[in-house]
Design an enzyme around this catalytic site. Structure first.
Site, PDB file in Angstrom:
ATOM      1  N   PRO A 266      39.925  -8.892  49.102  1.00  0.00           N
ATOM      2  CG  PRO A 266      42.051  -9.304  49.933  1.00  0.00           C
ATOM      3  CD  PRO A 266      41.323  -8.957  48.669  1.00  0.00           C
ATOM      4  CG  ASN A 267      39.567  -9.191  54.905  1.00  0.00           C
ATOM      5  OD1 ASN A 267      39.073 -10.158  55.462  1.00  0.00           O
ATOM      6  ND2 ASN A 267      40.866  -9.079  54.686  1.00  0.00           N
TER       7      ASN A 267
ATOM      8  NE  ARG B  43      38.413  -4.944  56.549  1.00  0.00           N
ATOM      9  CZ  ARG B  43      39.112  -4.627  55.481  1.00  0.00           C
ATOM     10  NH1 ARG B  43      38.507  -4.344  54.338  1.00  0.00           N
ATOM     11  NH2 ARG B  43      40.415  -4.603  55.551  1.00  0.00           N
TER      12      ARG B  43
ATOM     13  CE1 TYR C 282      39.138   0.122  54.866  1.00  0.00           C
ATOM     14  CE2 TYR C 282      38.867  -1.284  56.785  1.00  0.00           C
ATOM     15  CZ  TYR C 282      39.667  -0.753  55.796  1.00  0.00           C
ATOM     16  OH  TYR C 282      40.992  -1.093  55.724  1.00  0.00           O
TER      17      TYR C 282
ATOM     18  CG  ASN D 116      39.090  -1.556  47.493  1.00  0.00           C
ATOM     19  OD1 ASN D 116      40.254  -1.867  47.762  1.00  0.00           O
ATOM     20  ND2 ASN D 116      38.314  -0.903  48.344  1.00  0.00           N
TER      21      ASN D 116
ATOM     22  CB  ALA E 114      45.350  -6.757  52.250  1.00  0.00           C
TER      23      ALA E 114
ATOM     24  CD  GLU F 287      45.660   1.232  43.693  1.00  0.00           C
ATOM     25  OE1 GLU F 287      46.484   1.178  42.754  1.00  0.00           O
ATOM     26  OE2 GLU F 287      45.998   1.396  44.877  1.00  0.00           O
TER      27      GLU F 287
ATOM     28  CG  HIS G 152      42.821   2.045  48.201  1.00  0.00           C
ATOM     29  ND1 HIS G 152      42.884   0.694  48.381  1.00  0.00           N
ATOM     30  CD2 HIS G 152      43.740   2.349  47.253  1.00  0.00           C
ATOM     31  CE1 HIS G 152      43.815   0.192  47.589  1.00  0.00           C
ATOM     32  NE2 HIS G 152      44.353   1.177  46.889  1.00  0.00           N
TER      33      HIS G 152
ATOM     34  NE  ARG H  40      43.889   2.422  57.540  1.00  0.00           N
ATOM     35  CZ  ARG H  40      43.246   1.305  57.168  1.00  0.00           C
ATOM     36  NH1 ARG H  40      42.645   1.252  55.983  1.00  0.00           N
ATOM     37  NH2 ARG H  40      43.213   0.268  57.979  1.00  0.00           N
TER      38      ARG H  40
HETATM   39  C1  DQA Z   1      41.446  -0.663  51.473  1.00  0.00           C
HETATM   40  C2  DQA Z   1      42.795  -0.234  52.071  1.00  0.00           C
HETATM   41  C3  DQA Z   1      43.721  -1.421  52.243  1.00  0.00           C
HETATM   42  O1  DQA Z   1      44.958  -1.017  52.816  1.00  0.00           O
HETATM   43  C4  DQA Z   1      43.103  -2.460  53.153  1.00  0.00           C
HETATM   44  O2  DQA Z   1      43.924  -3.606  53.240  1.00  0.00           O
HETATM   45  C5  DQA Z   1      41.715  -2.817  52.754  1.00  0.00           C
HETATM   46  C6  DQA Z   1      40.812  -1.768  52.286  1.00  0.00           C
HETATM   47  C7  DQA Z   1      40.450   0.510  51.407  1.00  0.00           C
HETATM   48  O3  DQA Z   1      39.488   0.395  50.638  1.00  0.00           O
HETATM   49  O4  DQA Z   1      40.599   1.513  52.107  1.00  0.00           O
HETATM   50  O5  DQA Z   1      41.298  -3.969  52.904  1.00  0.00           O
HETATM   51  O6  DQA Z   1      41.669  -1.107  50.149  1.00  0.00           O
END
Ligand code: DQA
Length: 152
Positions: A10-11, A18, A23, A74, A77, A98, A100, A107
């Protein structure tokens, strides 16, 4: 040709717009191109998927067997909350990395814990979108080492 599956949660469709301080300015299309280029160098192709919905991510992990030799994920959240995605990763025989973009460990506290890391083959954190390249390289090395065949 061997295939990797790249799944973004998501996102991450909003990358570039964003929170660029966290990011960066590159888009999801840039991420896809980076992984495709990295894979091509080693003779792999890449299938890509992004969804804002938890169940869709579970579906993609379930359907990956036979389509891909490994998964770069990835989970965004859902990393911090999803037992359903964790169970899907546990159920697949494919290696899952995984990744990020940000360093989740410097954070908010709620980002420090991953529900998924214990069932993933590896984790890459905090290298910006270059982390996707590192994830692809590590995953392909693992696939070769384990002698995983084409798309299984
Ligand atoms: C994320 C880190 C997560 O905590 C966050 O909710 C994201 C992006 C990252 O790529 O740094 O949406 O996965």
């Amino acid at each position: 040709m061997k295939r990797l599956l790249l799944i973004n949660g998501p996102n991450l469709n909003m990358l570039g717009k964003r929170e660029p301080d966290k990011y960066g300015h590159q888009t999801l299309a840039d991420v896809v191109q980076l992984v495709k280029d990295t894979a091509w160098e080693q003779g792999y192709e890449v299938e890509t998927y992004q969804s804002n919905h938890e169940g869709d991510l579970v579906d993609q992990i379930q359907m990956a067997e036979g389509r891909a030799a490994g998964i770069i994920l990835n989970p965004a959240a859902y990393t911090h909350t999803s037992i359903a995605i964790r169970d899907a990763i546990s159920a697949t025989t494919l290696p899952v990395i995984e990744i990020h973009i940000s360093n989740v460990h410097n954070r908010e506290d709620f980002r420090h814990h991953s529900m998924l890391a214990p069932v993933c083959a590896g984790q890459i954190v905090g290298f910006g979108i270059d982390g996707y390249r590192l994830a692809a390289l590590g995953l392909m090395k693992k696939i070769e080492k384990e002698g995983r065949t084409a798309n299984e």
